[in-house]
Motif scaffolding. Structure first.
Motif, PDB file in Angstrom:
ATOM      1  N   GLU A  93      -5.408  11.087  -0.572  1.00 56.41           N
ATOM      2  CA  GLU A  93      -6.971  11.015  -0.835  1.00 56.41           C
ATOM      3  C   GLU A  93      -7.397  11.459  -2.312  1.00 56.41           C
ATOM      4  O   GLU A  93      -8.160  10.587  -2.739  1.00 56.41           O
ATOM      5  CB  GLU A  93      -7.375  11.970   0.035  1.00 56.41           C
ATOM      6  N   LYS A 110      -6.818   7.929  -4.147  1.00 56.50           N
ATOM      7  CA  LYS A 110      -7.828   6.974  -4.131  1.00 56.50           C
ATOM      8  C   LYS A 110      -8.848   7.669  -5.246  1.00 56.50           C
ATOM      9  O   LYS A 110      -9.833   6.785  -5.845  1.00 56.50           O
ATOM     10  CB  LYS A 110      -8.301   6.907  -2.812  1.00 56.50           C
ATOM     11  N   THR A 133      -4.545   3.123  -5.986  1.00 58.40           N
ATOM     12  CA  THR A 133      -4.691   2.263  -4.696  1.00 58.40           C
ATOM     13  C   THR A 133      -3.756   2.508  -3.739  1.00 58.40           C
ATOM     14  O   THR A 133      -2.582   3.119  -4.018  1.00 58.40           O
ATOM     15  CB  THR A 133      -4.271   0.736  -5.386  1.00 58.40           C
ATOM     16  N   VAL A 144       1.983   3.532  -2.765  1.00 58.74           N
ATOM     17  CA  VAL A 144       0.631   3.552  -3.581  1.00 58.74           C
ATOM     18  C   VAL A 144       0.773   3.140  -4.965  1.00 58.74           C
ATOM     19  O   VAL A 144       1.984   2.904  -5.487  1.00 58.74           O
ATOM     20  CB  VAL A 144       0.182   5.222  -3.658  1.00 58.74           C
TER      21      VAL A 144
END
Length: 271
Positions: free
Chosen positions: A83, A86, A91, A108
């Protein structure tokens, strides 16, 4: 037991030719190999697994992915960690996913597009870091960033990394970072000729000059070195026969490596 949160705990090679990769790294680094089922293999030092190996998925190849190494950073909660990634402009390429009875992971990228993975072992004492100077293990983690200061702020927020020593050279600042009080890597702003930031992993080797010759004899290429760096270590940057970038580290004086100037003859978009 020392917490694995914020520490690199696993590494995988995604490649287009499994058998050639097995033979190449066995010769260059001295790793053994064994199958782990489900089209997954392990590189080993003695009986201990040190990295994984799997075929680069065809759909990834179709979207432009090329053979590469990826590092896994341990976190206390994979779902909670994605979380803020982002929110901070990163990404999520692979959402939190379970590998039954083994781990939960997510792939990620940071805001500058350097890719790595998050992982939480599902069993006690799983996914622990090895000593950085252990032969055949990864001994250093290096980020070639678009902007190292912004990158450090991001990773400090996500993993709690702290600044360690810094060195100033012709290309600017080489900032080392620590996790849990141990210096585990460094980052610097990449040369403009490298369009995409990436993580580079250094495998501990006993004689870097001899290993460099084995790289070339096995169909790999030398990108930079072998050369000495501040602190007394020797390094060399290479590609394997399929083009995956990796590095070798000879800790003759067993000190952290410092600043150096890479001379890559290619555009990182090709890797």
């Amino acid at each position: 037991m020392v917490s694995s949160h914020g520490r690199f705990v696993w590494y995988e090679l995604m490649t287009t030719d499994i058998e050639t990769a097995k033979a190449f790294y066995a010769n260059v680094v001295g790793w053994g190999t064994r199958d782990a089922g489900l089209a997954y293999s392990l590189f080993t030092v003695g009986d201990a697994p040190v990295t994984g190996l799997m075929k680069l998925p065809e759909d990834a190849t179709r979207t432009g992915a090329t053979p590469h190494w990826i590092g896994y950073v341990g976190v206390d909660d994979v779902d909670a960690a994605v979380e803020p990634i982002k929110q901070l402009g990163g990404t999520v390429h692979v959402p939190p996913t379970d590998v039954p009875d083994i781990s939960r992971f997510s792939v990620v990228a940071d805001p500058q597009m350097a890719t790595l993975a998050l992982v939480k072992g599902l069993k006690p004492r799983q996914a622990r870091s090895a000593e950085l100077d252990t032969p055949g293990r990864v001994g250093w983690h290096e980020l070639l960033a678009a902007d190292w200061e912004k990158a450090f702020a991001f990773y400090g927020e996500i993993f709690g990394w702290q600044k360690a020593d810094a060195h100033i050279g012709a290309m600017g600042t080489y900032q080392q970072f620590s996790a849990g009080g141990e210096t585990i890597g460094g980052m610097f702003t990449k040369p403009p000729t490298l369009s995409l930031p990436f993580w580079l992993y250094y495998f501990n080797i006993g004689d870097v000059e001899a290993a460099a010759k084995r790289v070339e004899a096995g169909g790999g290429q030398i990108l930079y070195g072998p050369t000495a760096v501040p602190g007394g270590a020797w390094i060399v940057h290479c590609t394997d026969p399929q083009g995956a970038i990796f590095a070798l580290l000879d800790r003759r004086r067993r000190k952290a490596i410092g600043y150096f100037v890479p001379r890559y003859p290619f555009d990182a978009r090709d890797r």
